[in-house]
Scaffold this active site. Structure first.
Site, PDB file in Angstrom:
ATOM      1  N   ASP A  63      -6.177  13.237 -25.565  1.00  0.00           N
ATOM      2  CA  ASP A  63      -6.166  11.832 -25.152  1.00  0.00           C
ATOM      3  C   ASP A  63      -5.434  11.049 -26.240  1.00  0.00           C
ATOM      4  O   ASP A  63      -5.997  10.728 -27.290  1.00  0.00           O
ATOM      5  CB  ASP A  63      -7.613  11.348 -24.991  1.00  0.00           C
ATOM      6  CG  ASP A  63      -7.693   9.879 -24.601  1.00  0.00           C
ATOM      7  OD1 ASP A  63      -6.677   9.163 -24.685  1.00  0.00           O
ATOM      8  OD2 ASP A  63      -8.792   9.437 -24.221  1.00  0.00           O
ATOM      9  N   TYR A 118       0.854  -1.191   0.000  1.00  0.00           N
ATOM     10  CA  TYR A 118       0.000   0.000   0.000  1.00  0.00           C
ATOM     11  C   TYR A 118       0.888   1.239   0.000  1.00  0.00           C
ATOM     12  O   TYR A 118       1.839   1.323   0.788  1.00  0.00           O
ATOM     13  CB  TYR A 118      -0.915   0.027   1.239  1.00  0.00           C
ATOM     14  CG  TYR A 118      -2.356  -0.100   0.822  1.00  0.00           C
ATOM     15  CD1 TYR A 118      -2.955   0.878   0.044  1.00  0.00           C
ATOM     16  CD2 TYR A 118      -3.106  -1.217   1.169  1.00  0.00           C
ATOM     17  CE1 TYR A 118      -4.266   0.752  -0.381  1.00  0.00           C
ATOM     18  CE2 TYR A 118      -4.424  -1.348   0.747  1.00  0.00           C
ATOM     19  CZ  TYR A 118      -5.003  -0.367  -0.024  1.00  0.00           C
ATOM     20  OH  TYR A 118      -6.285  -0.498  -0.450  1.00  0.00           O
ATOM     21  N   THR A 151      -3.401   5.830 -22.332  1.00  0.00           N
ATOM     22  CA  THR A 151      -3.245   4.483 -21.797  1.00  0.00           C
ATOM     23  C   THR A 151      -1.771   4.145 -21.991  1.00  0.00           C
ATOM     24  O   THR A 151      -1.064   4.821 -22.757  1.00  0.00           O
ATOM     25  CB  THR A 151      -4.101   3.446 -22.565  1.00  0.00           C
ATOM     26  OG1 THR A 151      -3.743   3.493 -23.943  1.00  0.00           O
ATOM     27  CG2 THR A 151      -5.591   3.729 -22.407  1.00  0.00           C
ATOM     28  N   ARG A 156      -1.393  -2.828 -18.934  1.00  0.00           N
ATOM     29  CA  ARG A 156      -2.717  -2.200 -19.030  1.00  0.00           C
ATOM     30  C   ARG A 156      -2.821  -1.151 -17.938  1.00  0.00           C
ATOM     31  O   ARG A 156      -2.886  -1.486 -16.756  1.00  0.00           O
ATOM     32  CB  ARG A 156      -3.835  -3.216 -18.777  1.00  0.00           C
ATOM     33  CG  ARG A 156      -3.861  -4.417 -19.650  1.00  0.00           C
ATOM     34  CD  ARG A 156      -5.215  -5.067 -19.604  1.00  0.00           C
ATOM     35  NE  ARG A 156      -6.167  -4.169 -20.183  1.00  0.00           N
ATOM     36  CZ  ARG A 156      -6.286  -3.962 -21.497  1.00  0.00           C
ATOM     37  NH1 ARG A 156      -5.541  -4.600 -22.347  1.00  0.00           N
ATOM     38  NH2 ARG A 156      -7.171  -3.103 -21.955  1.00  0.00           N
ATOM     39  N   GLU A 188      -0.509   4.792  -0.573  1.00  0.00           N
ATOM     40  CA  GLU A 188      -1.324   5.993  -0.810  1.00  0.00           C
ATOM     41  C   GLU A 188      -0.470   7.239  -0.619  1.00  0.00           C
ATOM     42  O   GLU A 188       0.338   7.322   0.317  1.00  0.00           O
ATOM     43  CB  GLU A 188      -2.505   6.028   0.165  1.00  0.00           C
ATOM     44  CG  GLU A 188      -3.626   5.104  -0.254  1.00  0.00           C
ATOM     45  CD  GLU A 188      -4.824   5.195   0.673  1.00  0.00           C
ATOM     46  OE1 GLU A 188      -4.832   6.018   1.591  1.00  0.00           O
ATOM     47  OE2 GLU A 188      -5.773   4.419   0.450  1.00  0.00           O
ATOM     48  N   LYS A 244      -1.107   0.413 -25.402  1.00  0.00           N
ATOM     49  CA  LYS A 244      -1.389   0.282 -26.839  1.00  0.00           C
ATOM     50  C   LYS A 244      -0.054   0.418 -27.581  1.00  0.00           C
ATOM     51  O   LYS A 244       0.812  -0.433 -27.429  1.00  0.00           O
ATOM     52  CB  LYS A 244      -2.448   1.297 -27.249  1.00  0.00           C
ATOM     53  CG  LYS A 244      -3.770   1.027 -26.515  1.00  0.00           C
ATOM     54  CD  LYS A 244      -4.879   1.965 -26.904  1.00  0.00           C
ATOM     55  CE  LYS A 244      -6.179   1.515 -26.317  1.00  0.00           C
ATOM     56  NZ  LYS A 244      -6.704   2.302 -25.218  1.00  0.00           N
TER      57      LYS A 244
END
Ligand SMILES: Cc1ncc(COP(=O)(O)O)c(C=O)c1O
Length: 419
Positions: free
Chosen positions: A197, A51, A223, A232, A53, A226
């Site tokens: 984008d 974790y 992203t 991903r 954060e 691609k």
């Protein structure tokens, strides 16, 4: 033996079947790719246990000293690749990378303007069923019916009418280049900020093979899986004066703990993208797309806008045969081992689950090592399957040839052996 094989044979079998499917078929889905062994390995590390954060140097959990090194590596490499002022590498996906901008720059009810989904835009650019269309007043520009390209005079007219707070550029199924400077001029005139984008063509931007939106846009989202060939995921870049708002939009605005194993895989992919070999790879994507486009047109298919400037093309099936649908052709091609997705063409009279078009792209095949001569073979298999009328014998014959062919182009990394 892989530990999954030992502990969970049912899961292992499905993983191996999927790997075998990828290995023995031709991947023409424009938004997919095959990651390198290093990217795959980074995603499968104990970093998934942690974790973290917060951000490097300012975490809400102890034990983050090495996690900070990894996130800083990913950030620094992304900044060097794209030349941006600031980057947040924590968005889990392309959709969340976009939502982070909405949260940083907009209030519910504000007006946004993007390319229409039916003309190549993305769900997250204001479609009514998406949060972007439900929480904001979304307007859309469309393609010129004759050229099937973006008409800047039309964009300007709509922008003047709807006065958006945010103008979105970039798309999922547009085969031409974007003029980000022209969009910035319109955005400045109407008092909007620009979000580019670049999910699809980020690899081309990183290697200078597509104009960069970075100098012209307050925000750039992408992203990472691609053309950029990472895991991903997503990331959001911005100008320095938006950095604070962006970071607090991602965390705590949208997300909790970052996926540190995926951020490590992004760092690995960005490191690869900085190498000269990645530029050669992206150049080959473009060469392959040009040859595939020519070959498909040679078989009687019409391409939206008459061709491509990037890694993808949209095949309008109606010129070949008015009754052909994207849904039928997608299935026939799948049975023949050629994987594509049905896609609406601009001004399509068919719905999204049927469509008159097929979208194809070259990033994944190029990763496997296919070059121009192989693109002609791919076009021939495409045509034989698409013209088969669904004849099982014809499709099986193509399937056998494709299976045999793929043996010469093994995937970069195999988790299961002997499948
Ligand atoms: C232009 C564009 N933006 C955003 C996304 C969303 O990415 P994700 O599927 O990671 O949420 C996609 C995915 O296809 C895309 O093409």
């Amino acid at each position: 033996m892989n530990p999954i094989e030992q502990s969970d044979p049912v899961l292992w079998q499905a993983i191996c079947q999927e790997q075998n499917r990828q290995d023995s078929t031709l991947e023409l889905i424009a938004s997919e790719n095959h990651v390198s062994p290093a990217v795959l390995a980074a995603a499968a590390t104990p970093l998934t246990n942690k974790y973290a954060e917060g951000y490097p140097g300012k975490r809400y959990y102890g034990g983050c000293e090495f996690i900070d090194v990894i996130e800083n590596l990913a950030r620094d490499r992304a900044k060097a690749l794209f030349g941006c002022d600031h980057v947040n590498v924590q968005p889990h996906s392309g959709s969340q990378a976009n939502q982070a901008v909405f949260l940083a720059a907009l209030n519910p009810g504000d007006t946004i303007l993007g390319l229409h989904l039916d003309h190549g835009g993305h769900l997250t650019h204001g479609k009514s069923v998406n949060i972007s269309g439900r929480w904001f007043k979304a307007f859309h520009y469309t393609l010129d019916p004759k050229t099937e390209r973006i008409d800047m005079a039309h964009v300007q007219r709509i922008a003047r009418e709807c006065k958006p707070k945010l103008i979105i550029t970039g798309a999922s199924a547009y085969p031409r280049l974007w003029d980000f400077a022209a969009f910035a001029e319109i955005a400045h005139e109407v008092g909007a900020v620009q979000m580019a984008d670049i999910a699809h063509f980020a690899g081309l931007v990183a290697t200078g093979l597509h104009p960069s939106p970075v100098p012209h846009s307050e925000f750039v989202t992408t992203t990472t899986h691609k053309t950029l060939r990472g895991p991903r995921s997503g990331m959001t870049m911005c100008k320095a004066d938006w950095a604070k708002k962006l970071d607090s939009a991602v965390f705590p605005g949208l997300q909790g703990g970052p996926l540190m194993h995926i951020i490590a895989a992004k760092a690995a992919a960005f490191g690869e993208a900085q190498q000269p070999a990645f530029k050669t790879y992206c150049e080959q994507i473009l060469k392959n797309a040009k040859v595939l486009a020519e070959a498909l047109m040679g078989h009687g298919y019409r391409l939206v806008s008459g061709g491509t400037d990037n890694h993808l093309m949209l095949v309008d099936l109606r010129a070949k045969s008015p009754n052909l649908t994207g849904a039928a052709v997608e299935l026939w091609l799948q049975n023949a081992g050629v994987i594509v997705n049905k896609n609406m063409v601009p001004f399509d009279t068919r719905k999204a689950m049927e469509t008159s078009g097929i979208r194809v792209g070259t990033p994944a095949l190029t990763t496997r090592g296919l070059k121009e001569p192989e693109m002609k073979k791919v076009a021939e298999w495409f045509d034989r399957a698409a013209s088969s009328g669904g004849d099982a014998q014809v499709l099986q014959k193509v399937r056998d040839e494709v299976t045999e062919f793929t043996r010469s182009y093994p995937l970069p990394h195999l988790t299961c052996s002997g499948t």
